[in-house]
Design an enzyme around this catalytic site. Structure first.
Site, mmCIF file in Angstrom:
data_model
loop_
_atom_site.group_PDB
_atom_site.id
_atom_site.type_symbol
_atom_site.label_atom_id
_atom_site.label_comp_id
_atom_site.label_asym_id
_atom_site.label_seq_id
_atom_site.Cartn_x
_atom_site.Cartn_y
_atom_site.Cartn_z
ATOM 1 N N GLU A 1 10.541 -8.799 -1.782
ATOM 2 C CA GLU A 1 11.230 -7.639 -1.205
ATOM 3 C C GLU A 1 10.526 -7.327 0.101
ATOM 4 O OE1 GLU A 1 11.189 -3.374 -0.822
ATOM 5 O OE2 GLU A 1 11.790 -3.421 -2.937
ATOM 6 N N GLY B 1 6.426 -6.623 0.692
ATOM 7 C CA GLY B 1 5.692 -6.404 1.932
ATOM 8 C C GLY B 1 6.545 -6.756 3.136
ATOM 9 N N TRP C 1 0.801 -1.217 0.000
ATOM 10 C CA TRP C 1 0.000 0.000 0.000
ATOM 11 C C TRP C 1 0.839 1.275 0.000
ATOM 12 C CZ3 TRP C 1 1.466 2.726 4.261
ATOM 13 C CH2 TRP C 1 1.975 2.011 5.353
ATOM 14 N N ASN C 2 2.110 1.192 0.358
ATOM 15 C CA ASN C 2 2.868 2.426 0.583
ATOM 16 C C ASN C 2 3.325 3.096 -0.707
ATOM 17 O OD1 ASN C 2 4.591 0.120 0.339
ATOM 18 N ND2 ASN C 2 6.303 1.319 1.111
ATOM 19 N N PRO D 1 -3.455 -5.585 -5.526
ATOM 20 C CA PRO D 1 -3.000 -4.400 -4.793
ATOM 21 C C PRO D 1 -3.690 -4.354 -3.437
ATOM 22 C CG PRO D 1 -4.708 -3.768 -6.333
ATOM 23 C CD PRO D 1 -4.506 -5.267 -6.490
#
Length: 529
Positions: free
Chosen positions: A266, A244, A169-170, A194
């Site tokens: 990642e 995440g 989400w970032n 997403p």
């Protein structure tokens, strides 16, 4: 700290046109009709309702996989030069519609516009990088055979098939589209999940790419909770890409292990910054603002630990704290704001808990240290702490917010040792007036990317080089050749000519062994091997 005027909740400044929302959400693979499940997402700036989002169910995900497999077979048959065309068009289209996508990113995430711009630039430049290089990376390659002149070897690259991509989400625009672009160019289809709160920017670029010629079923977006759609998303995928938390990455790895399906992860970081004794105080202090507080610290590669050499500590730390106190926070959709809001209430709770616990245990606040509900429901001041000790959660655990702790070190060796004293290894930063010295020190830090005289952007945005984590910060890499080739299966085809790999005629195996042994020396001398 400046307190700009904040538009009242629900004003036009923080809304998106309903026609745009309707068009974007129509791309979600979900049921329709009066009984279809939906959820309403707010804008973090104000808490006001932003959009009703259709939710996908398990059957929708399976349906998406069926459509994706059919589309992928036709897509993979196209030459790579054809597959890259929509992405070559994308760069120009993004530039033409820049303001629209910056608004979408800001309104759904709460970040400052300058940080939304980073996402825009990432998608434009990364997709263009791969559009230019995919034909070369994917073309068949000749490899050296066992017997020069007698063995011909060719390396081929085939698409994995259907890739499941789970984006955070970032950085929803960047960490969706910039990973999906190489997967598609490699000949795959993608089922993309997403985060629900920040799905609009991904839907926006999907909508744009379809208008630029991307076949509709190649990239499909499903939205929902992992408990509902996680299993069918992963169970039918030929490869999984996840960005995440480390906890989430471990769960993905365990899930795909029985099927021996490949994955790239990642994950989290507790990233260090080393301020050496010869660092330029002003440049380093200003660079540290970007390194620590971009996107309100909600960035896996942002700096959360700072090790400052004793020789410069008393000059650097007060200047850095002064700059932090002067940062402008706000909700405006312009470039004047230096830091925006957190995105989720849970992030505000986590940041508050880390800071409060540290202060109660003896940490000193040099700047910030509190929430700012006067600006918006999820604002927290950029915060600088000293006297942080190992028994505080803030010391070793990822905060993922606008908080940095500073430690004085007596030597470069101490700084390197403490920088490496973590289970994470995603990103690091070294500041010095001597770049060569900085590179030597960078090579000793156990992190996938290390920046000299920059916080994170220099390494991350160098798309020709790989980016990813060591230790508990991930598996695999994005960017560089690996960022595309990981989405392929490599095949070796070797054909043998003239002579077979066994004794000819009546020649004995003993004599054949002697000849082969002698040929090794000959090939070495002639540099054929």
């Amino acid at each position: 700290m400046a307190s700009p005027t904040v538009p009242a909740p629900g004003t036009a400044a923080h809304r998106l046109p309903q026609a745009l929302i309707d068009r974007l959400t129509s791309h979600i693979v979900a049921g329709d009709g009066p009984d279809a499940a939906t959820t309403t997402i707010p804008t973090p700036f104000t808490g006001a309702d932003l959009a009703a989002i259709p939710l996908s169910g398990a059957a929708d995900v399976r349906r998406a996989h069926e459509r994706a497999r059919k589309a992928q077979r036709a897509w993979a048959r196209l030459p790579v030069s054809e597959r890259v065309k929509p992405f070559l068009r994308l760069a120009d289209a993004l530039v033409e519609r820049r303001e629209e996508i910056l608004d979408v990113i800001q309104i759904e995430t709460g970040k400052a516009r300058r940080h939304a711009l980073e996402e825009f630039l990432d998608v434009a430049l990364c997709s263009l990088y791969y559009a230019r290089r995919a034909p070369g990376l994917l073309k068949p390659k000749r490899r050296q055979g066992m017997m020069p002149g007698l063995t011909r070897v060719q390396e081929l690259r085939h698409p994995k098939g259907v890739v499941a991509l789970i984006a955070p989400w970032n950085y929803p625009f960047a960490l969706g589209a910039s990973d999906i672009a190489p997967a598609l160019m490699a000949g795959n289809a993608v089922i993309h999940k997403p985060d629900t709160q920040t799905c609009l920017s991904s839907l926006w670029v999907l909508d744009l790419l379809v208008s630029l010629g991307l076949p509709r079923d190649l990239w499909q977006i499903v939205v929902g909770e992992p408990a509902e759609i996680g299993d069918p998303l992963i169970d039918e995928a030929d490869y999984v890409s996840f960005t995440g938390s480390t906890r989430g990455g471990r769960a993905i790895a365990a899930k795909v292990a029985p099927r021996l399906v490949g994955y790239s992860l990642e994950l989290g970081g507790k990233n260090p910054m080393l301020v050496l004794d010869d660092a330029d105080v002003e440049r380093t202090a200003r660079g540290a603002l970007r390194a620590c507080f971009t996107n309100a610290g909600q960035l896996c590669i942002s700096i959360e630990r700072m090790y400052v050499h004793a020789a410069i500590y008393d000059r650097f730390v007060p200047r850095f704290a002064e700059l932090v106190k002067g940062m402008r926070l706000g909700t405006e959709l312009d470039f004047a704001v230096e830091m925006g809001s957190l995105t989720y209430p849970r992030q505000l709770e986590a940041v508050t808990r880390h800071v409060d616990q540290a202060v109660e245990a003896g940490a000193t606040v040099l700047a910030g240290g509190k929430a700012r509900p006067d600006l918006g429901p999820l604002f927290y001041e950029p915060t600088v702490l000293t006297d942080v000790t190992g028994d505080m959660d803030l010391c070793a655990n990822e905060t993922f917010g606008p908080v940095v702790s500073i430690y004085k070190v007596a030597s470069v060796e101490e700084a390197i040792t403490r920088a490496n004293d973590t289970e994470y290894g995603l990103n690091a930063s070294v500041w010095t007036r001597n770049p060569a010295r900085g590179r030597r020190i960078a090579a000793r830090i156990h992190a996938g990317t290390v920046n000299v005289n920059d916080g994170f952007g220099a390494a991350y945005a160098s798309y020709d080089a790989p980016m990813g984590g060591m230790k508990q910060s991930g598996v695999g890499r994005r960017h560089g050749a690996e960022g595309l080739l990981k989405f392929t299966e490599v095949q070796t085809i070797a054909s043998q000519h003239i002579a077979d790999l066994e004794p000819p005629g009546s020649l004995s195996y003993e004599k054949f062994a002697d000849i082969m042994a002698s040929s090794i020396k000959t090939m070495k001398r002639l540099r054929l091997k």
